[in-house]
Structures are given as structure tokens and as C-alpha cells.
Design a protein around this motif. Sequence first.
Motif, PDB file in Angstrom:
ATOM      1  N   LEU A   7      16.556  61.091  20.651  1.00 29.49           N
ATOM      2  CA  LEU A   7      17.348  62.121  21.312  1.00 29.49           C
ATOM      3  C   LEU A   7      17.950  61.472  22.549  1.00 29.49           C
ATOM      4  O   LEU A   7      17.222  60.846  23.328  1.00 29.49           O
ATOM      5  CB  LEU A   7      16.463  63.307  21.688  1.00 29.49           C
ATOM      6  N   TYR A   8      19.249  61.608  22.718  1.00 31.31           N
ATOM      7  CA  TYR A   8      19.892  60.900  23.819  1.00 31.31           C
ATOM      8  C   TYR A   8      21.030  61.718  24.419  1.00 31.31           C
ATOM      9  O   TYR A   8      21.583  62.609  23.768  1.00 31.31           O
ATOM     10  CB  TYR A   8      20.403  59.537  23.359  1.00 31.31           C
ATOM     11  N   THR A   9      21.358  61.412  25.675  1.00 28.63           N
ATOM     12  CA  THR A   9      22.485  62.075  26.320  1.00 28.63           C
ATOM     13  C   THR A   9      23.768  61.562  25.691  1.00 28.63           C
ATOM     14  O   THR A   9      23.912  60.377  25.384  1.00 28.63           O
ATOM     15  CB  THR A   9      22.474  61.834  27.843  1.00 28.63           C
ATOM     16  N   SER A  10      24.692  62.474  25.490  1.00 29.14           N
ATOM     17  CA  SER A  10      25.860  62.205  24.647  1.00 29.14           C
ATOM     18  C   SER A  10      26.804  61.143  25.181  1.00 29.14           C
ATOM     19  O   SER A  10      27.546  60.548  24.395  1.00 29.14           O
ATOM     20  CB  SER A  10      26.623  63.502  24.389  1.00 29.14           C
ATOM     21  N   GLN A  11      26.791  60.852  26.472  1.00 27.34           N
ATOM     22  CA  GLN A  11      27.708  59.822  26.969  1.00 27.34           C
ATOM     23  C   GLN A  11      27.379  58.442  26.392  1.00 27.34           C
ATOM     24  O   GLN A  11      28.221  57.555  26.362  1.00 27.34           O
ATOM     25  CB  GLN A  11      27.773  59.784  28.496  1.00 27.34           C
ATOM     26  N   ALA A  53      22.293  64.927  22.506  1.00 28.54           N
ATOM     27  CA  ALA A  53      22.050  66.270  23.024  1.00 28.54           C
ATOM     28  C   ALA A  53      23.394  66.918  23.354  1.00 28.54           C
ATOM     29  O   ALA A  53      24.207  66.346  24.084  1.00 28.54           O
ATOM     30  CB  ALA A  53      21.176  66.204  24.271  1.00 28.54           C
ATOM     31  N   ALA A  54      23.637  68.090  22.795  1.00 29.06           N
ATOM     32  CA  ALA A  54      24.881  68.805  23.068  1.00 29.06           C
ATOM     33  C   ALA A  54      24.937  69.277  24.518  1.00 29.06           C
ATOM     34  O   ALA A  54      26.012  69.383  25.109  1.00 29.06           O
ATOM     35  CB  ALA A  54      25.024  69.994  22.118  1.00 29.06           C
ATOM     36  N   PHE A  67      20.045  59.098  29.387  1.00 25.71           N
ATOM     37  CA  PHE A  67      18.646  59.109  28.994  1.00 25.71           C
ATOM     38  C   PHE A  67      18.554  58.969  27.485  1.00 25.71           C
ATOM     39  O   PHE A  67      19.402  59.459  26.739  1.00 25.71           O
ATOM     40  CB  PHE A  67      17.968  60.416  29.422  1.00 25.71           C
ATOM     41  N   CYS A  68      17.507  58.291  27.037  1.00 24.95           N
ATOM     42  CA  CYS A  68      17.264  58.130  25.603  1.00 24.95           C
ATOM     43  C   CYS A  68      15.758  58.218  25.371  1.00 24.95           C
ATOM     44  O   CYS A  68      14.984  57.462  25.965  1.00 24.95           O
ATOM     45  CB  CYS A  68      17.807  56.783  25.129  1.00 24.95           C
ATOM     46  N   TYR A  69      15.365  59.167  24.525  1.00 19.25           N
ATOM     47  CA  TYR A  69      13.961  59.393  24.192  1.00 19.25           C
ATOM     48  C   TYR A  69      13.763  59.031  22.728  1.00 19.25           C
ATOM     49  O   TYR A  69      14.451  59.562  21.848  1.00 19.25           O
ATOM     50  CB  TYR A  69      13.593  60.860  24.438  1.00 19.25           C
ATOM     51  N   LEU A  70      12.836  58.132  22.467  1.00 19.86           N
ATOM     52  CA  LEU A  70      12.527  57.689  21.113  1.00 19.86           C
ATOM     53  C   LEU A  70      11.098  58.114  20.801  1.00 19.86           C
ATOM     54  O   LEU A  70      10.176  57.782  21.548  1.00 19.86           O
ATOM     55  CB  LEU A  70      12.643  56.171  21.003  1.00 19.86           C
ATOM     56  N   ASN A  71      10.924  58.855  19.718  1.00 20.31           N
ATOM     57  CA  ASN A  71       9.606  59.348  19.348  1.00 20.31           C
ATOM     58  C   ASN A  71       9.291  58.936  17.915  1.00 20.31           C
ATOM     59  O   ASN A  71       9.954  59.379  16.978  1.00 20.31           O
ATOM     60  CB  ASN A  71       9.528  60.862  19.492  1.00 20.31           C
ATOM     61  N   LEU A  72       8.289  58.073  17.763  1.00 25.18           N
ATOM     62  CA  LEU A  72       7.819  57.668  16.448  1.00 25.18           C
ATOM     63  C   LEU A  72       6.617  58.507  16.081  1.00 25.18           C
ATOM     64  O   LEU A  72       5.638  58.557  16.820  1.00 25.18           O
ATOM     65  CB  LEU A  72       7.433  56.182  16.432  1.00 25.18           C
TER      66      LEU A  72
END
Length: 134
Positions: A7-11, A53-54, A67-72
Amino acid sequence: MPHLVILYTSQLDGETDMSALCRHLADTMLTLRDEAGKAVFPTGGVRVLAYPAAHGATTDGSGDHAFCYLNLRMARGRSADVHRRTGEALVAAARAHFAPLLAGRAIGLTLQVDEGAEVFDGKFGNLHPLFTPP
């Protein structure tokens, strides 16, 4: 399973190739081996999906902070060492991908590895047989 969801910020869409990141992370997952030399993750089970993220708010709003969130998420049964090595390998892959951005902009990165007991785990489809030797 395993599923790596980003999940990441769209920019970030305009600043980096998120599809390339997904492929790099999937390839990294496919190289991992456990203590016996066996693949940690089945080829047919590896999924890496990224979603911008919209809407969102980061930090105090004082700048264009990404921001970038990575969830395994993986099924139970792997050792603590496999968990650690998996996390370290994915952090290294993500760090390499984002290095050019980190050199020139503010970005927060988080990678979390979860293992859990499912209350229901319905799996169906026909991907796994494609990667199972006859």
C-alpha cells in the motif's frame, strides 16, 4: 499464500516503477530456501500486489511526504530464522528499488512479516499444478 501486499501513497506512481518492484520482490521470494534447502514459498503461491492509496495523510502535512507499506502474510510452520531471513531479503530488495528516491525525497518505508492462524482458509484455482513437476 504467501501474499505480499503493498500500500503506497499515489505520488510514487509517477516516481518509480511499482510493477518492477512487485516483480523484483516476487523473484526475491522465489529464491529463498529454508534450513534444508527447500524453497520457502511455492512458485504457484507467490503473489505480490500493489495498491496506491486513493486518499491519505502522512506526517504533519508539511510537505510532499511519501509512504510505502509492505505486508507479507505467510502460513504457519516456518522457523524464526526463515522469518528473519525473508524479512531481511525483502527489505534489501525494496531498499535497492527505492534507493534513487531515498536520495532525493522524503519517503517512509515499512515492511512487516505476519504469520497467523487462519480461522478459515479456502483455497481454490488452478495455478499450483502449472508449477508442479509431473
